[in-house]
Design an enzyme around this catalytic site. Sequence first.
Site, short mmCIF file in Angstrom:
data_model
loop_
_atom_site.label_atom_id
_atom_site.label_comp_id
_atom_site.label_asym_id
_atom_site.label_seq_id
_atom_site.Cartn_x
_atom_site.Cartn_y
_atom_site.Cartn_z
N LYS A 91 29.17 5.79 -24.52
CA LYS A 91 28.47 4.29 -25.63
C LYS A 91 27.69 4.01 -25.97
CE LYS A 91 31.54 0.95 -25.91
NZ LYS A 91 32.20 1.69 -27.87
N GLY A 135 37.84 -6.02 -35.93
CA GLY A 135 38.68 -5.22 -37.01
C GLY A 135 38.43 -5.32 -38.38
N THR A 139 37.12 4.74 -33.95
CA THR A 139 36.50 4.87 -33.02
C THR A 139 34.81 4.44 -32.60
OG1 THR A 139 37.92 7.05 -33.40
CG2 THR A 139 36.44 7.09 -31.52
N GLY A 191 32.74 0.05 -33.11
CA GLY A 191 32.04 -1.15 -32.28
C GLY A 191 30.37 -0.28 -31.83
N ASP A 192 30.71 1.13 -31.67
CA ASP A 192 28.71 1.32 -31.04
C ASP A 192 27.87 1.24 -32.65
OD1 ASP A 192 29.79 2.78 -28.96
OD2 ASP A 192 30.72 4.25 -29.02
#
Length: 311
Positions: free
Chosen positions: A40, A222, A248, A251-252
């Site tokens: 991350k 989300g 996937t 979030g990053d």
Amino acid sequence: MTNITVVGSFAVGMTIRTATMPVFGETLRGNDFNFGPGGKGSNQAVGTARLGAKSSLITCLGKDHLAAVADDLYQAEGVDASGVRRTGDKATGAGVIVLNDAGENFIILDMGANDLMDAAFVQDQQELIANSDIVMTVLEIPVAAATRAMELGKQGGARTILNPAPAAALPDTLFEHVDYLTPNETELRILMGLPADDPTPTRQLAGLLRERGVGTVIVTMGPGGALVLTDEIDAMVQTPRVDVVDTTGAGDAFNSGLAVALGEGRDLLDAVRFATCCGAHACTRLGVIPSLPKRQEVDALFKTHWTKETI
């Protein structure tokens, strides 16, 4: 140009597909093997660089072939790797992911050299952190390292962002050094010492978390958007609707966008709008690194979605 320093993790992910999951002692044929850079912290350093920031990463690699994957990535993406250290005591972080035809998976993760990061490791990079406008960290590294990153960021006058992933119990003494805390709904519950599926309303839990000393809580939800909570703001920010391929890297991408937008002087809600565009765009591509958007892509989505009528 905004100076952003990420104190975080690097790991190489290795994925293979099988028709069925193996049992102990069984050897199966697989297909679609793939491997590439992850972690991350590393992802967010790449994400901020692609959005136009001067991005630096502080992490630890092994002295092995997998470390070369990181070297190639940072050279290609323009990430400052002066804060990257190598050790012969542990291997570079790696994860093995097995997927079956139903899309189910199991993951075995060894964070390797990342686990050697402690407060002293981060302290050695004080000069790099002191020259930052934004300091970011994650929890794929030891809590002591993440805590020191936030402390040094605040001491140097930077704004600090903690993306608490994967979630873990944290001391309140860490929260007082965090300007922006960005959990998802599951991580929020774990931070509060609750089961991941606890039914307590997210808004209520975010308020309780703020009482522990965090300046701003931003809960990513989300497709439901992002909840923004401060002393003055209690708002939901929509997420642009896109054709989802893979969530996937969302979030990053979100955290990268938030950091860049704040560093450029946008107000908080506008920064979160920009971040939601980054997260949404990342969902349209397969894989994390390929999904991290470039600036012109986000600007185009922002212009399309955030009109006068939607703001």
